[in-house]
Design a protein around this motif. Structure first.
Motif, PDB file in Angstrom:
ATOM      1  N   ARG A 159       0.823  -1.211   0.000  1.00  0.00           N
ATOM      2  CA  ARG A 159       0.000   0.000   0.000  1.00  0.00           C
ATOM      3  C   ARG A 159       0.861   1.265   0.000  1.00  0.00           C
ATOM      4  O   ARG A 159       0.494   2.269  -0.605  1.00  0.00           O
ATOM      5  N   GLN A 173       0.718   3.953  -2.969  1.00  0.00           N
ATOM      6  CA  GLN A 173       0.516   5.383  -2.732  1.00  0.00           C
ATOM      7  C   GLN A 173       1.542   6.213  -3.497  1.00  0.00           C
ATOM      8  O   GLN A 173       1.202   7.209  -4.144  1.00  0.00           O
ATOM      9  N   ASP A 218      -8.740  11.861  -2.966  1.00  0.00           N
ATOM     10  CA  ASP A 218      -8.642  10.439  -2.629  1.00  0.00           C
ATOM     11  C   ASP A 218      -7.224  10.075  -2.181  1.00  0.00           C
ATOM     12  O   ASP A 218      -7.026   9.250  -1.272  1.00  0.00           O
ATOM     13  N   LEU A 219      -6.233  10.681  -2.829  1.00  0.00           N
ATOM     14  CA  LEU A 219      -4.850  10.412  -2.432  1.00  0.00           C
ATOM     15  C   LEU A 219      -4.598  10.894  -1.001  1.00  0.00           C
ATOM     16  O   LEU A 219      -3.898  10.226  -0.224  1.00  0.00           O
ATOM     17  N   THR A 235      -6.784  10.980   1.359  1.00  0.00           N
ATOM     18  CA  THR A 235      -7.426   9.977   2.215  1.00  0.00           C
ATOM     19  C   THR A 235      -6.542   8.739   2.341  1.00  0.00           C
ATOM     20  O   THR A 235      -6.344   8.199   3.443  1.00  0.00           O
ATOM     21  N   HIS A 236      -6.021   8.277   1.218  1.00  0.00           N
ATOM     22  CA  HIS A 236      -5.141   7.109   1.206  1.00  0.00           C
ATOM     23  C   HIS A 236      -3.926   7.358   2.103  1.00  0.00           C
ATOM     24  O   HIS A 236      -3.535   6.489   2.905  1.00  0.00           O
ATOM     25  N   ARG A 237      -3.338   8.530   1.997  1.00  0.00           N
ATOM     26  CA  ARG A 237      -2.168   8.862   2.810  1.00  0.00           C
ATOM     27  C   ARG A 237      -2.504   8.853   4.304  1.00  0.00           C
ATOM     28  O   ARG A 237      -1.705   8.389   5.128  1.00  0.00           O
ATOM     29  N   PRO A 244     -14.001   8.546   1.750  1.00  0.00           N
ATOM     30  CA  PRO A 244     -13.144   9.374   0.901  1.00  0.00           C
ATOM     31  C   PRO A 244     -13.374  10.863   1.151  1.00  0.00           C
ATOM     32  O   PRO A 244     -14.463  11.286   1.550  1.00  0.00           O
ATOM     33  N   LEU A 301      -9.612   0.338   1.578  1.00  0.00           N
ATOM     34  CA  LEU A 301      -8.422   0.978   1.036  1.00  0.00           C
ATOM     35  C   LEU A 301      -8.090   0.432  -0.352  1.00  0.00           C
ATOM     36  O   LEU A 301      -7.719   1.189  -1.253  1.00  0.00           O
ATOM     37  N   LEU A 307     -10.470   1.922  -2.818  1.00  0.00           N
ATOM     38  CA  LEU A 307     -10.110   3.316  -3.066  1.00  0.00           C
ATOM     39  C   LEU A 307      -8.975   3.403  -4.073  1.00  0.00           C
ATOM     40  O   LEU A 307      -9.008   4.216  -5.006  1.00  0.00           O
ATOM     41  N   ALA A 308      -7.956   2.558  -3.908  1.00  0.00           N
ATOM     42  CA  ALA A 308      -6.829   2.549  -4.834  1.00  0.00           C
ATOM     43  C   ALA A 308      -7.271   2.150  -6.239  1.00  0.00           C
ATOM     44  O   ALA A 308      -6.824   2.741  -7.236  1.00  0.00           O
TER      45      ALA A 308
END
Length: 226
Positions: A16, A20, A65-66, A68-70, A105, A114, A117-118
Motif C-alpha cells: 500500500r 501510494q 482520494d490520495l 485519504t489514502h495517505r 473518501p 483501502l 479506493l486505490a
C-alpha cells in the motif's frame, strides 16, 4: 495472530505504501503532461470544454482520494510502529485499516476499503490520461499535417498580393483556403476532441486538394511564378 499472518500484513502495508507513491507520481505526471498544458492554456469550446471540465473534477477527486489514502497509511504505520514487537491488538488494528475498515473518501462517494479506493484512483487516472493523450495526439498531428500546409498557404497569400489581381477568382479561392486552414487550426487548438479522426492526413483532408482544387491550384500557380 500467526507469524504467517503477521508477515502477510507487513507485506500488505509495504504494498500500500508503494501503491501510494505510484499513484502520487502518476498524478504529478498527468499535471505535467503536454495535453494538460494544452488544455489549461487554450480557450476551449464545445466537446473539449465539457470534457476538460469533467477531467478537472476527476483530478480534484484524485488528489482528495490520495489525501485519504495517505491518512490511512499514516495511521497504519503508527499502529505498526507503536511497539517494537506488535501484539494481537496491533495486528488486528492493522488488518482493519488495510483490508476491512471502510474508508470515507475526501471526495464525494461511498465509503470503500483501502483497496477499493486505490482501484478507483487507478480507474480515474486512466480516464484522465485518455483525455490528455487524445489532445496531445491532435496537437502532434496538427503540427505534422496542418503546419506545413498553413505555412505554404500563408506564404502564397503574401506573394499572391503581387501576382494576383484583387478580382482574380484565384485570389478569392486562396483567401477561402487560408480561412479554412485557420478554422481547422483553431478547432485543433480549441476543440480538438471534437475531431473524429486524429492523424496528420485526416486533419488536412479537404484542404490540400479535395473536391475543389481552386485554392491549392492558386498556390501551385504562384509557386510556379517564383
Amino acid at each position: 495472530m500467526s507469524a504467517r499472518s503477521a508477515d502477510q500484513l507487513d507485506a500488505e502495508l509495504t504494498h500500500r505504501v508503494e501503491e501510494q507513491a505510484r499513484i502520487a507520481d502518476a498524478l504529478v505526471e498527468l499535471e505535467r503532461h503536454p495535453g494538460h498544458r494544452l488544455l489549461a492554456t487554450a480557450s476551449l469550446t464545445g466537446v473539449t470544454a465539457a470534457r476538460w471540465a469533467a477531467t478537472q473534477e476527476l483530478l480534484a477527486a484524485l488528489w482528495a482520494d490520495l489525501a485519504t489514502h495517505r491518512a490511512v497509511i499514516a495511521d497504519a504505520w503508527a499502529v505498526r510502529t507503536r511497539r517494537a514487537r506488535p501484539g494481537e491488538r496491533e495486528w488486528t488494528e492493522l488488518h482493519q485499516l488495510l483490508a476491512a475498515q471502510p474508508v470515507v473518501p475526501s471526495a464525494p462517494g461511498p465509503a470503500v476499503t483501502l483497496g477499493e479506493l486505490a482501484a478507483r484512483m487507478d480507474g480515474r487516472l486512466g480516464e484522465v490520461a485518455a483525455v490528455l493523450e487524445a489532445v496531445e495526439t491532435v496537437h502532434l498531428a496538427a503540427l505534422a499535417g496542418l503546419g506545413p500546409l498553413a505555412e505554404r498557404v500563408r506564404d502564397a497569400q503574401v506573394r499572391g498580393r503581387d501576382l494576383l489581381e484583387p478580382d482574380d477568382p484565384a485570389a478569392a479561392a486562396l483567401a477561402a483556403l487560408v480561412a479554412a486552414v485557420d478554422a481547422r487550426l483553431a478547432t485543433c487548438t480549441n476543440d480538438p476532441l471534437s475531431l473524429p479522426a486524429r492523424l496528420p492526413r485526416d486533419l488536412v483532408d479537404g484542404l490540400d486538394g479535395g473536391p475543389d482544387r481552386e485554392g491549392t491550384g492558386a498556390i501551385d500557380a504562384i509557386e510556379a511564378c517564383l
